[in-house]
Design a protein around this motif. Sequence first.
Motif, PDB file in Angstrom:
ATOM      1  N   GLY A 196      98.504 -26.971  -7.760  1.00 46.13           N
ATOM      2  CA  GLY A 196      97.290 -27.715  -7.461  1.00 46.13           C
ATOM      3  C   GLY A 196      96.021 -26.921  -7.701  1.00 46.13           C
ATOM      4  N   ALA A 197      94.952 -27.409  -7.115  1.00 47.19           N
ATOM      5  CA  ALA A 197      93.640 -26.782  -7.272  1.00 47.19           C
ATOM      6  C   ALA A 197      92.903 -26.821  -5.935  1.00 47.19           C
ATOM      7  CB  ALA A 197      92.830 -27.491  -8.351  1.00 47.19           C
ATOM      8  N   GLU A 198      91.810 -26.085  -5.883  1.00 46.59           N
ATOM      9  CA  GLU A 198      91.008 -26.008  -4.669  1.00 46.59           C
ATOM     10  C   GLU A 198      89.572 -26.417  -4.961  1.00 46.59           C
ATOM     11  OE1 GLU A 198      92.575 -22.207  -2.263  1.00 46.59           O
ATOM     12  OE2 GLU A 198      91.987 -21.743  -4.329  1.00 46.59           O
ATOM     13  N   TRP A 199      88.973 -27.107  -3.999  1.00 44.71           N
ATOM     14  CA  TRP A 199      87.547 -27.425  -4.049  1.00 44.71           C
ATOM     15  C   TRP A 199      86.750 -26.291  -3.420  1.00 44.71           C
ATOM     16  CZ3 TRP A 199      86.714 -31.272  -7.124  1.00 44.71           C
ATOM     17  CH2 TRP A 199      87.509 -32.418  -7.120  1.00 44.71           C
ATOM     18  N   LEU A 200      85.571 -26.032  -3.967  1.00 46.42           N
ATOM     19  CA  LEU A 200      84.600 -25.160  -3.304  1.00 46.42           C
ATOM     20  C   LEU A 200      83.665 -26.054  -2.512  1.00 46.42           C
ATOM     21  CD1 LEU A 200      83.137 -22.528  -2.700  1.00 46.42           C
ATOM     22  CD2 LEU A 200      81.945 -22.755  -4.904  1.00 46.42           C
ATOM     23  N   SER A 201      83.654 -25.886  -1.201  1.00 47.77           N
ATOM     24  CA  SER A 201      82.832 -26.734  -0.343  1.00 47.77           C
ATOM     25  C   SER A 201      81.432 -26.163  -0.193  1.00 47.77           C
ATOM     26  CB  SER A 201      83.481 -26.866   1.037  1.00 47.77           C
ATOM     27  OG  SER A 201      82.673 -27.669   1.886  1.00 47.77           O
ATOM     28  N   THR A 202      80.443 -26.875  -0.712  1.00 43.00           N
ATOM     29  CA  THR A 202      79.028 -26.555  -0.507  1.00 43.00           C
ATOM     30  C   THR A 202      78.274 -27.868  -0.380  1.00 43.00           C
ATOM     31  OG1 THR A 202      78.362 -26.618  -2.850  1.00 43.00           O
ATOM     32  CG2 THR A 202      79.261 -24.524  -2.029  1.00 43.00           C
ATOM     33  N   PRO A 203      77.090 -27.864   0.192  1.00 45.58           N
ATOM     34  CA  PRO A 203      76.320 -29.111   0.275  1.00 45.58           C
ATOM     35  C   PRO A 203      76.085 -29.755  -1.084  1.00 45.58           C
ATOM     36  CG  PRO A 203      75.394 -27.482   1.762  1.00 45.58           C
ATOM     37  CD  PRO A 203      76.453 -26.773   0.965  1.00 45.58           C
ATOM     38  N   ALA A 204      75.784 -28.936  -2.089  1.00 51.53           N
ATOM     39  CA  ALA A 204      75.529 -29.484  -3.426  1.00 51.53           C
ATOM     40  C   ALA A 204      76.789 -30.103  -4.020  1.00 51.53           C
ATOM     41  CB  ALA A 204      74.997 -28.390  -4.349  1.00 51.53           C
ATOM     42  N   ASN A 205      77.930 -29.464  -3.815  1.00 54.62           N
ATOM     43  CA  ASN A 205      79.177 -29.993  -4.368  1.00 54.62           C
ATOM     44  C   ASN A 205      79.609 -31.277  -3.679  1.00 54.62           C
ATOM     45  OD1 ASN A 205      79.129 -27.816  -6.051  1.00 54.62           O
ATOM     46  ND2 ASN A 205      80.874 -26.760  -5.134  1.00 54.62           N
ATOM     47  N   GLN A 233      88.121 -33.660   2.116  1.00 57.85           N
ATOM     48  CA  GLN A 233      88.682 -32.310   2.144  1.00 57.85           C
ATOM     49  C   GLN A 233      87.597 -31.254   2.291  1.00 57.85           C
ATOM     50  OE1 GLN A 233      91.986 -32.858   2.886  1.00 57.85           O
ATOM     51  NE2 GLN A 233      92.437 -31.133   1.537  1.00 57.85           N
ATOM     52  N   MET A 234      86.512 -31.403   1.550  1.00 61.53           N
ATOM     53  CA  MET A 234      85.429 -30.422   1.593  1.00 61.53           C
ATOM     54  C   MET A 234      84.814 -30.313   2.980  1.00 61.53           C
ATOM     55  SD  MET A 234      83.360 -30.982  -1.973  1.00 61.53           S
ATOM     56  CE  MET A 234      84.059 -30.544  -3.565  1.00 61.53           C
ATOM     57  N   ARG A 235      84.768 -31.413   3.684  1.00 60.28           N
ATOM     58  CA  ARG A 235      84.130 -31.412   5.004  1.00 60.28           C
ATOM     59  C   ARG A 235      85.012 -30.776   6.085  1.00 60.28           C
ATOM     60  NH1 ARG A 235      79.414 -34.086   4.823  1.00 60.28           N
ATOM     61  NH2 ARG A 235      79.137 -35.828   3.356  1.00 60.28           N
ATOM     62  N   THR A 236      86.246 -30.412   5.723  1.00 62.48           N
ATOM     63  CA  THR A 236      87.127 -29.796   6.720  1.00 62.48           C
ATOM     64  C   THR A 236      86.925 -28.288   6.837  1.00 62.48           C
ATOM     65  OG1 THR A 236      88.930 -29.445   5.127  1.00 62.48           O
ATOM     66  CG2 THR A 236      88.893 -31.555   6.327  1.00 62.48           C
ATOM     67  N   VAL A 237      86.123 -27.710   5.933  1.00 63.00           N
ATOM     68  CA  VAL A 237      85.872 -26.267   5.982  1.00 63.00           C
ATOM     69  C   VAL A 237      84.373 -26.017   5.970  1.00 63.00           C
ATOM     70  CG1 VAL A 237      88.053 -25.680   4.853  1.00 63.00           C
ATOM     71  CG2 VAL A 237      85.992 -26.061   3.463  1.00 63.00           C
ATOM     72  N   LYS A 238      83.989 -24.792   6.281  1.00 61.16           N
ATOM     73  CA  LYS A 238      82.567 -24.477   6.307  1.00 61.16           C
ATOM     74  C   LYS A 238      82.056 -24.205   4.895  1.00 61.16           C
ATOM     75  CE  LYS A 238      82.980 -19.491   7.332  1.00 61.16           C
ATOM     76  NZ  LYS A 238      84.445 -19.364   7.332  1.00 61.16           N
ATOM     77  N   PRO A 239      80.744 -24.355   4.647  1.00 61.54           N
ATOM     78  CA  PRO A 239      80.185 -24.135   3.320  1.00 61.54           C
ATOM     79  C   PRO A 239      80.529 -22.744   2.782  1.00 61.54           C
ATOM     80  CG  PRO A 239      78.571 -25.204   4.712  1.00 61.54           C
ATOM     81  CD  PRO A 239      79.721 -24.845   5.605  1.00 61.54           C
ATOM     82  N   GLY A 240      80.918 -22.707   1.515  1.00 61.83           N
ATOM     83  CA  GLY A 240      81.284 -21.456   0.881  1.00 61.83           C
ATOM     84  C   GLY A 240      82.768 -21.184   0.867  1.00 61.83           C
TER      85      GLY A 240
END
Length: 376
Positions: A196-205, A233-240
Amino acid sequence: MKLHFWALAALTLANTHALAAAPGETCVRDLRAITPFLLENDTGARAHLAQKGQAYFDLALATATTAAASAADDKACNAILGNYLGMWRKSHLYVKPGSVQEIAKPAPARPNVASQAAPSKEPALQILSDATVLLSLPSFHDPYRAAVAALLDTHRAVLAARPNWIIDVRRNAGGSDSTYAPLLQWISSDEMVSVGAEWLSTPANIASQEKICALVAPGDQDCIDFATQAVKQMRTVKPGDYVPQENDELISYARVSAQEPRRPTRVAVLMDSECASSCEEFLLAARQSFHVKLIGRNSEGALDYSNLRLHALPSGVRELQYATSRSARLPHLQVDLGGIMPDIYLPPPKDEAGRAQEIVRVQRWLEGGTLRPNNI
């Protein structure tokens, strides 16, 4: 005297605005906005910085800044910024002229000139013999998803009756994995290993995910579902932080569902250096089959950092297209370094006739003959 003062002030202000809008200054402003944005939001930027070093990028930025300051127009600036992005990585990182809305909307139709007609990107099937069939798949982009599925379904009897398949993905620049998914039911062995792959969680993304479907695929429920899951998924972790695209298992082992009862016994996938992105994902999936051989040349190498999204640069006349996901194969299996190698190498053809001859050679080989040019 008072009138003259305000007239002079207005003239000075106009001159200031004119200077601010100069192509060189605008270009430098966009250039300087790129690096900090990449390091915060692009999934490959930090790894590239670690690999190549700060001095490398300092020199690249200084060189680009000098060139940008002298840019005569937007076209020249776009080329300069594109060259600078190429110092970060060779693919899946671009500058696009225009606003987000202009980039996303379909290009206006242009009249076709017979001698200059663009090659079709529609999937096609050709019966080469009683034993061999050719599937040409020039694109995996979303508009061709239904066409690929319909082609396989409509010609099921023809496909099932032929033990040898040639799947031509040369010049396929990718698109969506879901486009080639029905094909795996025909060519895969029982089990497939998926990384699989991973998302980078940031406000812009997160913001770019929320907007992407309205821009590029209005009303497409598959796109909406995908983007909604990405945001969730992105909202489950902190930015960065990085987070798996779908679940906590980045590597899965699954049986191929609904396999076709009569599948080909020998499959040759014709590939070249223009097979990129989702086309390369197809190669990784196809080569897991005991019945598949990859033939041709290394793929482009544009897969490690994907799911491109748009970000407006300060000028408002161009957009940065960058990656919001990275493969879980990294750093152990890097596709972008040199592409995916074929099982059997064929030298690049000299012309279109040589390109067409590759199909003839592969058919001959599948049917018990030789891959040698001209059957010598």
